[in-house]
Motif scaffolding. Structure first.
Motif, PDB file in Angstrom:
ATOM      1  N   LEU A 200       0.862  -1.181   0.000  1.00  8.98           N
ATOM      2  CA  LEU A 200       0.000   0.000   0.000  1.00  8.98           C
ATOM      3  C   LEU A 200       0.895   1.225   0.000  1.00  8.98           C
ATOM      4  N   LEU A 201       0.658   2.156  -0.919  1.00 12.95           N
ATOM      5  CA  LEU A 201       1.435   3.381  -1.040  1.00 12.95           C
ATOM      6  C   LEU A 201       0.636   4.533  -0.458  1.00 12.95           C
ATOM      7  N   SER A 202       1.325   5.409   0.272  1.00  8.25           N
ATOM      8  CA  SER A 202       0.677   6.577   0.860  1.00  8.25           C
ATOM      9  C   SER A 202       1.600   7.772   0.748  1.00  8.25           C
ATOM     10  N   GLY A 203       1.000   8.966   0.737  1.00  5.57           N
ATOM     11  CA  GLY A 203       1.775  10.198   0.636  1.00  5.57           C
ATOM     12  C   GLY A 203       1.011  11.359   1.218  1.00  5.57           C
ATOM     13  N   GLY A 204       1.757  12.431   1.541  1.00  2.00           N
ATOM     14  CA  GLY A 204       1.151  13.617   2.113  1.00  2.00           C
ATOM     15  C   GLY A 204       2.054  14.812   1.958  1.00  2.00           C
ATOM     16  N   ILE A 205       1.911  15.756   2.877  1.00  4.12           N
ATOM     17  CA  ILE A 205       2.644  17.011   2.793  1.00  4.12           C
ATOM     18  C   ILE A 205       4.126  16.833   3.103  1.00  4.12           C
ATOM     19  N   GLU A 206       4.526  15.705   3.661  1.00  2.00           N
ATOM     20  CA  GLU A 206       5.931  15.498   4.023  1.00  2.00           C
ATOM     21  C   GLU A 206       6.831  15.267   2.820  1.00  2.00           C
ATOM     22  N   SER A 207       6.265  15.104   1.626  1.00  2.00           N
ATOM     23  CA  SER A 207       7.044  14.833   0.406  1.00  2.00           C
ATOM     24  C   SER A 207       7.772  13.511   0.501  1.00  2.00           C
ATOM     25  N   VAL A 208       7.171  12.552   1.191  1.00  2.00           N
ATOM     26  CA  VAL A 208       7.752  11.225   1.372  1.00  2.00           C
ATOM     27  C   VAL A 208       6.746  10.186   0.901  1.00  2.00           C
ATOM     28  N   LEU A 209       7.204   9.265   0.036  1.00  2.00           N
ATOM     29  CA  LEU A 209       6.368   8.150  -0.394  1.00  2.00           C
ATOM     30  C   LEU A 209       6.618   6.982   0.562  1.00  2.00           C
ATOM     31  N   VAL A 210       5.536   6.514   1.196  1.00  2.00           N
ATOM     32  CA  VAL A 210       5.630   5.428   2.175  1.00  2.00           C
ATOM     33  C   VAL A 210       5.040   4.163   1.558  1.00  2.00           C
ATOM     34  N   LEU A 211       5.792   3.078   1.583  1.00  2.00           N
ATOM     35  CA  LEU A 211       5.343   1.788   1.068  1.00  2.00           C
ATOM     36  C   LEU A 211       5.111   0.858   2.263  1.00  2.00           C
ATOM     37  N   TRP A 212       3.849   0.523   2.500  1.00  2.00           N
ATOM     38  CA  TRP A 212       3.468  -0.360   3.610  1.00  2.00           C
ATOM     39  C   TRP A 212       3.348  -1.785   3.090  1.00  2.00           C
ATOM     40  N   ARG A 213       4.024  -2.720   3.750  1.00  2.00           N
ATOM     41  CA  ARG A 213       3.905  -4.137   3.396  1.00  2.00           C
ATOM     42  C   ARG A 213       2.584  -4.658   3.935  1.00  2.00           C
ATOM     43  N   TYR A 214       1.727  -5.084   3.017  1.00  2.00           N
ATOM     44  CA  TYR A 214       0.373  -5.477   3.420  1.00  2.00           C
ATOM     45  C   TYR A 214       0.434  -6.719   4.326  1.00  2.00           C
ATOM     46  N   GLY A 215      -0.264  -6.654   5.449  1.00  2.00           N
ATOM     47  CA  GLY A 215      -0.308  -7.755   6.393  1.00  2.00           C
ATOM     48  C   GLY A 215       0.793  -7.749   7.408  1.00  2.00           C
ATOM     49  N   THR A 216       1.738  -6.796   7.302  1.00  2.00           N
ATOM     50  CA  THR A 216       2.836  -6.695   8.260  1.00  2.00           C
ATOM     51  C   THR A 216       2.942  -5.247   8.737  1.00  2.00           C
ATOM     52  N   GLU A 217       3.834  -5.031   9.671  1.00  2.00           N
ATOM     53  CA  GLU A 217       4.066  -3.687  10.195  1.00  2.00           C
ATOM     54  C   GLU A 217       5.269  -3.015   9.530  1.00  2.00           C
ATOM     55  N   SER A 218       5.943  -3.700   8.619  1.00  2.00           N
ATOM     56  CA  SER A 218       7.138  -3.144   7.977  1.00  2.00           C
ATOM     57  C   SER A 218       6.750  -2.143   6.895  1.00  2.00           C
ATOM     58  N   LYS A 219       7.619  -1.217   6.662  1.00  2.00           N
ATOM     59  CA  LYS A 219       7.383  -0.179   5.648  1.00  2.00           C
ATOM     60  C   LYS A 219       8.716   0.355   5.144  1.00  2.00           C
ATOM     61  N   ASP A 220       8.697   0.866   3.913  1.00  2.00           N
ATOM     62  CA  ASP A 220       9.853   1.489   3.291  1.00  2.00           C
ATOM     63  C   ASP A 220       9.498   2.922   2.924  1.00  2.00           C
ATOM     64  N   PHE A 221      10.560   3.736   2.727  1.00  2.00           N
ATOM     65  CA  PHE A 221      10.347   5.163   2.479  1.00  2.00           C
ATOM     66  C   PHE A 221      11.159   5.609   1.268  1.00  2.00           C
ATOM     67  N   LEU A 222      10.596   6.571   0.551  1.00  2.00           N
ATOM     68  CA  LEU A 222      11.326   7.320  -0.472  1.00  2.00           C
ATOM     69  C   LEU A 222      11.168   8.802  -0.124  1.00  2.00           C
ATOM     70  N   PRO A 223      12.141   9.396   0.580  1.00  2.00           N
ATOM     71  CA  PRO A 223      11.986  10.781   1.045  1.00  2.00           C
ATOM     72  C   PRO A 223      12.463  11.801   0.020  1.00  2.00           C
ATOM     73  N   ARG A 224      12.269  13.058   0.375  1.00  2.00           N
ATOM     74  CA  ARG A 224      12.809  14.206  -0.365  1.00  2.00           C
ATOM     75  C   ARG A 224      12.376  14.211  -1.824  1.00  2.00           C
ATOM     76  N   LEU A 225      11.100  14.088  -2.034  1.00  2.00           N
ATOM     77  CA  LEU A 225      10.561  14.165  -3.395  1.00  2.00           C
ATOM     78  C   LEU A 225      10.319  15.601  -3.838  1.00  2.00           C
ATOM     79  N   GLY A 226      10.554  16.578  -2.984  1.00  2.00           N
ATOM     80  CA  GLY A 226      10.569  17.970  -3.410  1.00  2.00           C
ATOM     81  C   GLY A 226       9.318  18.758  -3.143  1.00  2.00           C
TER      82      GLY A 226
END
Length: 829
Positions: free
Chosen positions: A265-291
């Motif tokens: 699941l991908l989520s985003g907001g005002i932080e300019s960070v793309l958050v990738l949530w692993r479905y069914g788990t609590e782990s997540k990855d980030f892509l920061p500083r998108l501008g």
């Protein structure tokens, strides 16, 4: 003054590409997004715009792929139409007239022949009430179709597309509004509604912002204003629903999207960070500083690419491993504070962009070339925080210097101002900071301009503190080497009045400074005031010198809706007219001047020469609202075959920006046809993939061009009929590739037996000619040179032609030695 029809106002870019969620093609080669009243098709590899689907007459509010044909898309608009396009060729297929203002568009695989649109509710007096209706696509042959069958599906929904989503390929639809989540099941024809409290014990904001449905399971993800993400399950039972909460964002979640397989699941907001949530788990990855803040998120059908749309009119294409693949940057649609200027090096349009930056925007390619960081400070995304803004920017005529002014409002309402001078570095092909002047004036800078004199490098600034200052480039004695820096050379004022504008003459010999209602003229050589010019009451807003044969004229606009022209030789007012001019500018390559006037809610354009009483060109209502920013840009080559009313466009082109951040220009029909023809040829050449068939097709085209040029001299063999049919038959009517493969390959092959026979025939013909050459003319029968009788000639003409094999056997018989037969005949008794 008659409006001229030969010159037309056309949109050349600048529209928002982040207004709606972008979509990616099945093969992940193209990205499509709504842009103003058109749809743009970009290449995900080159970031170039390969097609512009034009035809809508108002804002495009949604796009979606045709579930029955992945090479076609639907687009909807406020103009009340739904259009079907072939986006690979840029062809309009069908137009559906609904008669309603369409706000959003949705499609579903399980609803064949139906599309869903969001329209205002006609029965409601509230303009904010919308409903979701289904349009049954008519099966008619015509291109333009009136749609009469509209069935209401849902009422009182939010108009934002991110608040509505189809689940399980169309089994149900989930939509959110306020504190309510609603799920409508099409088969049951039931709607379940779930509510959240306005505030919980910790004071969180539970209002819904967006929704996304899992593609495989019965799970709905919702975003909220407090940064939380809720995953809803068992929503087919009103009393047994459950939800789990994920929380990382510190502000509202603005976009959610599941991957096609539902693994993330991908989520985003005002932080300019793309958050990738692993479905069914609590782990997540980030892509920061998108501008910039993320507004929309979309995923390609194969899951290899992610796409984020940002608040600064940018689209970022990201690989599935969270690596940025490409960035498509449009014209930053913020408040334009600087004047529009042209970079002499790149010929690009320069204006303020992201906070603290100048954007260099290509007028020919409709995309940002690069952004220059003026403030050189990290931008903090926080509401209510005063950011440092670039408010002024001007280039030296030769492009060697750039002057910028930046402002920051402090807590006590004071403004912190900085003047920076940037030198152009030929080695790095960029501007480098040379001089930073903190607080150049005691108040805000109102105007600045460079001197046009070739021998001197001079900058003049005016401020609300009642002074204008001249800044001179000189040797920096404190630095080692041949360093130079800028310093103040002169400070001028006039009767404690506030200067509002300044302008140099074309040769740089005269400087005009407007002090409220007085115009002063100064000599930059001695800094003596030469004369003052008065006019009817009204504060001077713009000053502009005439050029070439009109250089003796000085024009100015006032706050009392007056346009005045002074003659500097006679020191008198030449003429004046009552008109509300919002912008006055001159063409750097001619005597022409352009004035935008505001009349009855629209902007009118007048092009004139200061020496002539009547305008050369005028056009009413070029755009709604006021025009405050425009610029003349020199053409690469002089425009030929211009009519009388379009002569002012032959050397320079006029661009302006509307209040909706649309970049507009004036163009002639002949110029549009030439540009359209070249762009179509470019699209054809660039949009074809580099495959073996493309190489064959390219060679076939080149050979066809060569044969057309040399057909009068050389006779080439005919092309195989199978190849010709394969190359010219439309792909959608051809059989499958498995059927065509063997036939196509066999048609390209040449038999080795035919090649060997042909070579042997050539060798035998050469041997035959060599044997016939030694014969003398005396051995030739004289009768052979005489024409045969008519009867004999007719008999020879009806003899059928021999094949190559028969001719070869005949040559062997002719070369055989029959002398032994003659000897045997003479020995007989």
């Amino acid at each position: 003054m008659v409006e001229q029809a030969e010159v037309r106002v056309v949109r050349c870019g600048g529209s928002k590409i982040n207004y709606r969620e972008a979509i990616i093609s099945n093969d992940s080669k193209f990205l499509l997004c709504a842009s103003g009243d058109s749809v743009k098709v970009y290449s995900t590899n080159t970031e170039e715009c390969v097609h512009i689907l034009q035809g809508h007459t108002d804002l495009v509010t949604g796009i979606a792929f045709n579930p029955l044909n992945h090479l076609q898309i639907y687009s909807c608009s406020v103009d009340g139409t739904v259009r079907l396009w072939d986006y690979t060729d840029g062809i309009l297929i069908k137009i559906l007239f609904t008669g309603h203002k369409i706000i959003a568009l949705y499609v579903s695989k399980k609803h064949e022949g139906i599309i869903f649109v969001t329209v205002p509710m006609a029965s409601k007096t509230d303009s904010e009430a919308f409903q979701l209706v289904a349009i049954h696509l008519p099966k008619t042959v015509g291109q333009e179709v009136e749609v009469n069958e509209l069935s209401s599906v849902l009422t009182d929904i939010s108009p934002a597309p991110k608040t509505t989503c189809f689940g399980r390929e169309g089994e149900y639809i989930a939509f959110v509004k306020g504190l309510q989540l609603s799920v409508h099941f099409f088969r049951k024809q039931k709607t379940y509604r779930f509510f959240l409290k306005a505030n919980d014990k910790k004071g969180a904001k539970n209002a819904f912002t967006c929704v996304s449905c899992h593609p495989k399971e019965d799970c709905i993800a919702t975003g909220h204003e407090d940064g939380k993400i809720r995953l809803w399950r068992n929503f087919n039972q009103r009393k047994e629903y459950t939800y789990s909460t994920h929380h990382w964002h510190h502000d509202a979640v603005s976009a959610l999207s599941f991957t096609p397989e539902g693994m993330s699941l991908l989520s985003g907001g005002i932080e300019s960070v793309l958050v990738l949530w692993r479905y069914g788990t609590e782990s997540k990855d980030f892509l920061p500083r998108l501008g910039s803040a993320i507004e929309h998120i979309s995923v390609s059908p194969d899951g290899t690419l992610y796409c984020t749309s940002h608040r600064n009119n940018k689209i970022t294409i990201i690989n599935s491993n969270l690596k940025v693949s490409a960035v498509i940057q449009g014209l930053v649609g913020r408040d334009v504070k600087t004047d529009l200027t042209i970079d002499p090096h790149t010929k690009s349009l320069v204006l303020n962009g992201e906070p603290g930056h100048l954007q260099f925007y290509s007028l020919h390619h409709d995309k940002q070339l690069y952004s220059l960081d003026i403030v050189q400070q990290e931008h903090i995304h926080q509401s209510g925080l005063e950011q440092c803004e670039v408010v002024k920017a001007v280039f030296h005529d030769h492009g060697t210097w750039l002057a910028t002014v930046e402002e920051r409002r402090e807590i006590d309402s004071e403004v912190d101002t900085s003047l920076k001078l940037w030198a152009y570095n030929e080695m790095t092909q960029s501007f480098e900071l040379n001089t930073n002047i903190s607080s150049p004036h005691e108040d805000r800078i109102t105007a600045m301009c460079f001197s046009t004199d070739i021998e001197t490098t001079l900058l003049v600034t005016t401020s609300k503190d009642g002074h204008f200052k001249a800044w001179q480039l000189a040797k920096d004695w404190e630095s080692q080497g041949d360093g130079t820096s800028w310093s103040c050379d002169f400070v001028g004022s006039y009767h404690h009045l506030r200067p509002t504008s300044c302008c140099f003459s074309a040769d740089g010999s005269v400087l005009a400074v407007g002090f409220q209602e007085i115009v002063t003229v100064w000599s930059p050589d001695s800094w003596e005031m030469c004369l003052t010019l008065c006019q009817p009451p009204g504060e001077i807003r713009d000053l502009c010198f005439g050029r070439l044969s009109c250089s003796r004229y000085l024009l100015g606009t006032t706050s009392k809706n007056l346009l005045c022209c002074w003659n500097l030789l006679t020191c008198s007012l030449e003429w004046s007219t009552s008109i509300d001019v919002t912008l006055l500018l001159s063409d750097p390559l001619s005597e022409n001047m352009a004035a935008f006037a505001h009349t009855a809610g629209n902007s009118d354009l007048f092009v004139f020469k200061p020496s002539e009483p009547r305008p050369l060109y005028s056009q009413k209502a070029v755009c709604p609202g006021k025009v405050h920013r425009a610029v003349f840009t020199p053409r690469d080559r002089v425009l030929e075959n211009c009519g009388q009313c379009s002569q002012w466009l032959n050397r320079s082109q006029l661009y302006f920006i509307t209040e909706h951040m649309d970049l507009m220009t004036f163009s002639t029909k002949s110029e549009e046809d030439r540009v359209m023809a070249s762009s179509k040829q470019l699209v054809i050449d660039d949009s074809v993939a580099m495959t073996p068939f493309y190489l064959l097709l390219g060679k076939h085209r080149e050979q066809k061009q060569i044969t057309n040029q040399t057909s009068a001299r050389v006779h080439l063999p005919q092309v195989s009929s199978s190849i010709r049919e394969l190359l010219h038959t439309p792909s959608h009517v051809l059989p499958s590739a498995a059927v065509l493969c063997s036939m196509f390959v066999n048609s390209l092959l040449i038999s080795s037996n035919d090649t060997r026979e042909g070579s042997e025939a050539k060798v035998e013909e050469m041997e035959c000619e060599e044997e016939e050459e030694p014969q003398s003319e005396e051995e030739i029968d004289p009768c052979d040179s005489q024409p045969p009788p008519p009867g004999q000639r007719n008999a020879e003409e009806v003899v059928p032609t021999l094949s190559k094999g028969q001719e070869r056997e005949l040559r062997k018989v002719r070369k055989t030695d029959y002398a032994w037969l003659c000897g045997s005949l003479h020995t007989q008794p």
